[in-house]
Design a protein around this motif. Structure first.
Motif, mmCIF file in Angstrom:
data_model
loop_
_atom_site.group_PDB
_atom_site.id
_atom_site.type_symbol
_atom_site.label_atom_id
_atom_site.label_comp_id
_atom_site.label_asym_id
_atom_site.label_seq_id
_atom_site.Cartn_x
_atom_site.Cartn_y
_atom_site.Cartn_z
ATOM 1 N N MET A 1 -0.616 11.620 -5.190
ATOM 2 C CA MET A 1 0.592 12.391 -4.788
ATOM 3 C C MET A 1 1.648 12.718 -4.751
ATOM 4 O O MET A 1 2.698 13.703 -4.194
ATOM 5 C CB MET A 1 1.282 10.590 -4.189
ATOM 6 C CG MET A 1 0.346 9.447 -2.932
ATOM 7 S SD MET A 1 0.164 10.069 -1.664
ATOM 8 C CE MET A 1 1.066 10.238 -0.327
ATOM 9 N N LEU A 2 1.894 13.364 -6.484
ATOM 10 C CA LEU A 2 2.897 14.233 -7.251
ATOM 11 C C LEU A 2 2.612 15.293 -6.655
ATOM 12 O O LEU A 2 3.170 16.365 -6.710
ATOM 13 C CB LEU A 2 3.109 13.653 -8.281
ATOM 14 C CG LEU A 2 3.881 12.211 -8.079
ATOM 15 C CD1 LEU A 2 3.709 12.003 -9.931
ATOM 16 C CD2 LEU A 2 4.824 11.552 -7.495
ATOM 17 N N ASP B 1 0.808 -1.203 -0.035
ATOM 18 C CA ASP B 1 0.124 0.422 -0.192
ATOM 19 C C ASP B 1 0.966 1.554 0.038
ATOM 20 O O ASP B 1 0.725 2.378 -1.066
ATOM 21 C CB ASP B 1 -1.046 0.289 1.467
ATOM 22 C CG ASP B 1 -2.295 1.392 1.685
ATOM 23 O OD1 ASP B 1 -2.349 1.350 -0.066
ATOM 24 O OD2 ASP B 1 -2.100 1.955 1.826
ATOM 25 N N ARG B 2 1.753 1.318 0.664
ATOM 26 C CA ARG B 2 2.516 2.736 0.910
ATOM 27 C C ARG B 2 3.609 2.327 -0.606
ATOM 28 O O ARG B 2 3.574 3.722 -0.812
ATOM 29 C CB ARG B 2 3.381 1.864 1.808
ATOM 30 C CG ARG B 2 3.637 2.745 3.247
ATOM 31 C CD ARG B 2 4.331 2.131 4.160
ATOM 32 N NE ARG B 2 3.847 2.768 5.546
ATOM 33 C CZ ARG B 2 4.975 2.166 6.763
ATOM 34 N NH1 ARG B 2 6.049 2.676 6.760
ATOM 35 N NH2 ARG B 2 3.979 2.797 7.699
ATOM 36 N N ALA B 3 3.851 1.368 -1.277
ATOM 37 C CA ALA B 3 4.804 1.612 -2.593
ATOM 38 C C ALA B 3 3.477 2.109 -4.086
ATOM 39 O O ALA B 3 4.057 2.731 -4.444
ATOM 40 C CB ALA B 3 5.054 0.417 -2.493
ATOM 41 N N ARG B 4 2.035 1.675 -2.878
ATOM 42 C CA ARG B 4 1.413 2.191 -4.478
ATOM 43 C C ARG B 4 0.585 3.781 -4.443
ATOM 44 O O ARG B 4 0.598 4.342 -5.471
ATOM 45 C CB ARG B 4 -0.246 1.311 -3.952
ATOM 46 C CG ARG B 4 -1.115 1.394 -5.186
ATOM 47 C CD ARG B 4 -2.074 0.357 -5.429
ATOM 48 N NE ARG B 4 -1.852 -0.696 -4.988
ATOM 49 C CZ ARG B 4 -2.278 -1.192 -3.848
ATOM 50 N NH1 ARG B 4 -2.434 -0.816 -2.872
ATOM 51 N NH2 ARG B 4 -2.095 -2.883 -3.947
ATOM 52 N N ALA B 5 0.669 4.255 -3.039
ATOM 53 C CA ALA B 5 0.226 5.441 -2.787
ATOM 54 C C ALA B 5 1.818 6.193 -2.782
ATOM 55 O O ALA B 5 1.992 7.961 -3.731
ATOM 56 C CB ALA B 5 0.355 5.821 -1.026
ATOM 57 N N ALA B 6 3.119 5.810 -3.240
ATOM 58 C CA ALA B 6 4.185 6.895 -3.401
ATOM 59 C C ALA B 6 4.552 7.000 -5.100
ATOM 60 O O ALA B 6 4.900 7.643 -5.192
ATOM 61 C CB ALA B 6 5.597 5.887 -3.109
ATOM 62 N N ASN B 7 3.691 5.935 -5.283
ATOM 63 C CA ASN B 7 4.148 6.232 -7.134
ATOM 64 C C ASN B 7 2.396 6.607 -7.969
ATOM 65 O O ASN B 7 2.311 6.435 -8.567
ATOM 66 C CB ASN B 7 4.072 4.870 -8.146
ATOM 67 C CG ASN B 7 5.367 3.889 -7.842
ATOM 68 O OD1 ASN B 7 6.440 4.307 -7.515
ATOM 69 N ND2 ASN B 7 5.610 2.956 -7.180
ATOM 70 N N SER B 8 1.119 7.211 -6.830
ATOM 71 C CA SER B 8 -0.084 7.502 -7.243
ATOM 72 C C SER B 8 0.653 8.895 -7.805
ATOM 73 O O SER B 8 1.224 9.765 -7.077
ATOM 74 C CB SER B 8 -0.522 7.799 -5.926
ATOM 75 O OG SER B 8 -2.238 8.178 -6.407
#
Length: 69
Positions: free
Chosen positions: A67-68, A57-64
């Motif tokens: 989030m940018l 979930d953290r990895a998915r959120a970081a690549n969303s």
């Protein structure tokens, strides 16, 4: 070692180091643990599954893209 303990260790080591060998072990066949209903000193599959879900979930959120912004 039991399979659940190996998976538990691999998940923590992957979180700590990001090592691809740990990631490959986690993704390997037979490391899902099936449907478990409890976490205990003798059954760590639920804990390992929770850690993998949290890291995923953290990895998915970081690549969303959201989030940018």
């Amino acid at each position: 070692w039991e399979q659940d303990e190996m998976l538990w260790a691999a998940v923590w080591l992957f979180i700590a180091t990001g090592g691809e060998d740990y990631k490959a072990f986690i993704a390997g066949d037979g490391n899902v643990g099936g449907a478990q209903t409890f976490f205990s000193w003798d059954n760590k599959f639920v804990g390992a599954q929770a850690l993998v879900a949290k890291a995923s979930d953290r990895a998915r959120a970081a690549n969303s893209p959201a989030m940018l912004n």
